[in-house]
Scaffold this active site. Structure first.
Site, short mmCIF file in Angstrom:
data_model
loop_
_atom_site.label_atom_id
_atom_site.label_comp_id
_atom_site.label_asym_id
_atom_site.label_seq_id
_atom_site.Cartn_x
_atom_site.Cartn_y
_atom_site.Cartn_z
N ASP A 1 9.61 3.10 1.61
CA ASP A 1 8.41 3.70 1.84
C ASP A 1 8.16 3.61 3.61
OD1 ASP A 1 5.75 4.73 2.39
OD2 ASP A 1 5.08 3.80 0.66
N LYS B 1 2.87 11.69 6.67
CA LYS B 1 2.24 11.45 7.98
C LYS B 1 2.69 12.19 9.16
CE LYS B 1 -0.07 7.17 6.48
NZ LYS B 1 -1.35 7.72 5.84
N PHE C 1 0.76 -1.14 0.08
CA PHE C 1 0.02 -0.07 0.12
C PHE C 1 0.87 1.27 -0.23
CE2 PHE C 1 -2.45 3.62 1.71
CZ PHE C 1 -3.51 3.31 0.82
#
Length: 426
Positions: free
Chosen positions: A233, A274, A146
């Site tokens: 990531d 984030k 994801f």
């Protein structure tokens, strides 16, 4: 600003359902305030937040240092675009590159934008530095990944909900099994056009899958051997979530408090988002050394808001909070305690088959099928008992509280989870 009329949870939900696109399926709770590890709904009920906006709120809700940095900068200068310099971006770039041990940073806004940026950098490096023929570069990705939901990113997703009826898809990606070194080795050996390997150090959305010990280090070595960029990531796993500043810091015996911060597995390209903002403002970034980042020239890539002064101020404050409050150390210690407590509990609970995770990124596997509603129903019961969490992939519940949580608060949450699972099992 006019005082907003107070509304009920049902009224707020009805408004969203009527006027908003139905691209999410939220838990039916309407939040109006947050502080630290707590959130309150519009009726005033208090909850523990055990999702942290998918790990964006690592520093806790409305952290005063981050909010103050945001407000002060917003009252001074909010946006210049990159048509001009501003007096905050260079400071942020220096602070972040020194924190993560890279030469350069390219700022964006969201995690998906940062992933897209990394893919572009990787391809341009492949054509200009590695010598791959233009338009022939391939990037290896992992199944059940994801990385976002842009058209390019869903092109290499195997989630049918994210993909169906959104084609045609972008070419240039090879999918292999996660945590499978032989699959990576084979893909690298049989194709001279591989530019990069994009991987999550822990697959969060897939259900908090932690790879085998040594996997990331061996994968990095394989990439180096074949002159392929290792792209990490860390949008969800970075910024202290897993008990280290980065998940790629690995399983060293020390905690982040005593660590140099240099990752055990240093990526060629690091993707952050984030919690880089503490959940206060969209901030993301791609970091790399000069030999890679310098392929980007004026006009190659950009964003009107990327690198704006508010984002820069917020990003610095967010990283300072992580460092000054030793939140990686806290996540490391509380994560061990959380897993230990739940592992003991599930020995006598047939409803949960396993607990897994690292730091304060954890999940429980519900003993039912992905198609069942059991995990959702458990989350509804947790909500009734004052704790908010959500399922991922049907039968897995992810637990990711803010890293400012205390030991006493964590044990209170463990009691809520045990109580809920016990009641649900009856």
């Amino acid at each position: 600003m006019a005082v907003l009329e107070q509304m009920t949870s049902q009224q707020a939900i009805e408004l969203e359902n009527k006027y908003g696109a139905h691209n999410y399926h939220p838990l039916p709770v309407v939040l109006s305030r947050g502080e630290g590890v707590y959130v309150w709904d519009v009726e005033g009920k208090k909850y523990y937040d055990f999702l942290s906006a998918y790990s964006a709120v690592n520093q806790g809700h409305c952290h005063p240092k981050i909010v103050s940095a945001m407000v002060n900068q917003a009252e001074t200068l909010t946006l210049t675009s990159r048509a001009f310099y501003n007096d905050m971006l260079g400071r942020f770039e220096k602070y972040a590159t020194e924190t993560f041990h890279f030469d350069k940073l390219l700022p964006m806004n969201t995690g998906a934008e940062a992933v897209e940026t990394a893919l572009k950098i990787c391809r341009k490096w492949a054509y200009e530095k590695k010598g791959i023929s233009e338009n022939e570069a391939q990037i290896i990705v992992c199944e059940n990944n994801f990385h976002g939901r842009t058209t390019t990113i869903i092109s290499f997703s195997n989630d049918p909900v994210a993909r169906k009826n959104f084609g045609p898809f972008t070419k240039g990606f090879i999918k292999i099994e996660y945590d499978n070194l032989n699959a990576l080795k084979e893909a690298l050996e049989c194709n001279a056009n591989i530019a990069g390997f994009l991987v999550e150090p822990i697959q969060g959305e897939a259900g908090v899958y932690v790879p085998s010990e040594g996997y990331l280090k061996a994968a990095r070595e394989l990439c180096e051997k074949h002159n392929v960029l290792f792209i990490a990531d860390e949008v969800q796993t970075g910024i202290a979530r897993t008990g280290r500043l980065l998940a790629t810091c690995g399983n060293c015996s020390c905690t982040d408090k005593h660590c140099s911060g240099v990752p055990e597995v240093k990526p060629d390209i690091l993707i952050l988002g984030k919690a880089l903002s503490g959940g206060a403002y969209p901030v993301s970034a791609v970091l790399a050394n000069n030999d890679i980042m310098n392929v980007i020239k004026p006009g190659n890539h950009g964003s009107t808001f990327g690198g704006n002064p508010v984002a820069a101020a917020v990003g610095m404050a967010a990283l300072e909070v992580i460092k000054n409050e030793e939140l990686a150390e806290n996540a490391y210690q509380l994560g061990k305690l959380f897993r230990s407590e739940l592992e003991k509990f599930i020995l006598g609970c047939d409803l949960v088959s396993s607990v897994r995770g690292k730091g304060l990124l954890n999940a429980i596997l519900i003993n039912d099928t992905e198609e069942s509603s059991t995990a959702w129903d458990i989350c509804m019961a947790l909500k009734a008992n004052g704790l908010l969490a959500k399922p991922t992939h049907g039968n897995i519940i992810r637990f990711a509280p803010p890293l400012v949580m205390t030991k006493e608060q964590l044990l209170d949450c463990v009691s809520i989870i045990k109580k809920t699972l016990t009641e649900f099992s009856k």
